[in-house]
Scaffold this active site. Structure first.
Site, PDB file in Angstrom:
ATOM      1  N   VAL A  70       0.856  -1.182   0.000  1.00  0.00           N
ATOM      2  CA  VAL A  70       0.000   0.000   0.000  1.00  0.00           C
ATOM      3  C   VAL A  70       0.894   1.234   0.000  1.00  0.00           C
ATOM      4  CG1 VAL A  70      -1.751   1.334   1.223  1.00  0.00           C
ATOM      5  CG2 VAL A  70      -1.876  -1.167   1.205  1.00  0.00           C
TER       6      VAL A  70
ATOM      7  N   ALA B 206       4.340   4.378   3.013  1.00  0.00           N
ATOM      8  CA  ALA B 206       3.927   3.121   2.390  1.00  0.00           C
ATOM      9  C   ALA B 206       4.202   1.985   3.374  1.00  0.00           C
ATOM     10  CB  ALA B 206       4.670   2.892   1.077  1.00  0.00           C
ATOM     11  N   LYS B 207       3.695   0.812   3.036  1.00  0.00           N
ATOM     12  CA  LYS B 207       3.973  -0.377   3.838  1.00  0.00           C
ATOM     13  C   LYS B 207       3.666  -1.600   2.992  1.00  0.00           C
ATOM     14  CE  LYS B 207       4.751  -0.312   7.854  1.00  0.00           C
ATOM     15  NZ  LYS B 207       5.976  -0.323   8.688  1.00  0.00           N
ATOM     16  N   ALA B 208       4.425  -2.666   3.200  1.00  0.00           N
ATOM     17  CA  ALA B 208       4.193  -3.932   2.505  1.00  0.00           C
ATOM     18  C   ALA B 208       4.137  -5.064   3.517  1.00  0.00           C
ATOM     19  CB  ALA B 208       5.284  -4.193   1.473  1.00  0.00           C
TER      20      ALA B 208
ATOM     21  N   ASP C 278      11.157  -4.640   8.657  1.00  0.00           N
ATOM     22  CA  ASP C 278      10.022  -4.536   9.563  1.00  0.00           C
ATOM     23  C   ASP C 278       9.937  -5.868  10.296  1.00  0.00           C
ATOM     24  OD1 ASP C 278       7.125  -4.218  10.501  1.00  0.00           O
ATOM     25  OD2 ASP C 278       7.393  -2.358   9.409  1.00  0.00           O
TER      26      ASP C 278
END
Length: 293
Positions: free
Chosen positions: A19, A64-66, A104
């Site tokens: 996202v 953002a982040k995945a 992360d």
């Protein structure tokens, strides 16, 4: 730009999600986590938290982040297969640096290097060298907690603390709070909670966690052994959630007694739980401030 949501797939298999909440100068940045039960809603919330964090710090990059659907403790070959397939599915966003990934929960610098190289981007030598992100995050949690406690007429020295999630951030936080004179009475991992109202031996916790990872709670005997969720209801002055998003919700919030909640994790409270606790007088610090690193 409008929020960009990518579902990474390989044939019929859903590998995970990316996202991009915002772009600044055509770029965004955020962590890549690997867990077996992530979903799109979680990644959306985390991407927005990154936008807020970068905005608060004045950093010129979008949020953002995945997230990859996988077991972070799986054999290395299985992890690498998942990471490569994920990288191939979003390769244009990676190779053009529209999305710059970082470590992360469940991923390492080596994992991110593999993702980038698979997508056709060769990281520079200075990239992916840092190993202390958990420590720097913990520093801002401590600074925020110190000010919050001052607000209610208390200090770190002697205050009782519960740390949800004794991983990269939580373990660094335990060390720093212990050095500041706080009494760590509860810590948790996905394997359980340790609770001792007289205080836990932080040095021993750190040594065990280094050797045993999340399993270390089974080897520490001088404490009550509770479920992971029970930590959130421990009778403490300061609660530091450093685990998953929305671990604090309307079901458990009414039973929580902490005077201050200072997050090391992103989005640990649902909005409804935060409102309930706020009305009750609990001081809940914004996550994007407290864990800004």
């Amino acid at each position: 730009m409008a929020e960009l949501v990518c579902k990474a797939v390989w044939g019929p298999e859903v590998l995970g999600y990316l996202v991009i909440d915002t772009l600044v100068g055509g770029h965004s940045c955020g962590g890549v986590r690997m867990l077996p039960d992530i979903d799109e809603a979680e990644i959306k919330g985390l991407a927005r938290a990154m936008t807020l964090k970068y905005g608060f710090l004045g950093l010129p990059q979008g949020g953002a982040k995945a997230g990859l659907l996988g077991n972070p403790e799986a054999p290395q070959a299985d992890r690498q297969y998942l990471l490569k397939r994920f990288a191939e599915s979003i390769a244009p966003l990676l190779s053009k640096r529209i999305f710059a990934p970082a470590t992360d929960m469940g991923t390492s610098n080596a994992d991110i290097r593999l993702v980038l190289e698979t997508a056709g981007y060769k990281p520079k030598r200075r990239e992916l060298q840092g190993t202390r992100s958990g420590y720097y995050t913990a520093l801002t949690v401590v600074a925020s907690a110190k000010q919050a406690l001052r607000r209610i007429g208390a200090t770190l020295s002697g205050c009782s603390v519960a740390i949800e999630g004794f991983g990269r951030v939580g373990s660094a936080l335990g060390r720093l709070l212990g050095q500041a004179g706080a009494k760590i009475v509860a810590v948790s991992t996905s394997r359980g909670t340790l609770f001792n109202s007289n205080g836990l031996d932080v040095a021993r916790l750190l040594e065990l966690s280094e050797r045993k990872s999340s399993w270390f709670v089974e080897d520490y005997r001088e404490a009550e052994h509770l479920s992971p969720a029970e930590l959130l209801e421990a009778p403490v002055d300061l609660l530091c959630p450093c685990a998953r998003h929305h671990s604090i919700h309307l079901t458990n919030a009414p039973r929580m007694t902490a005077r201050v909640i200072c997050p090391g994790a992103n989005n640990p409270l649902t909005p409804e739980a935060e409102q309930l606790l706020f009305k009750r007088g609990t001081l809940c610090l914004p996550d994007f401030v407290a864990n800004s690193g």
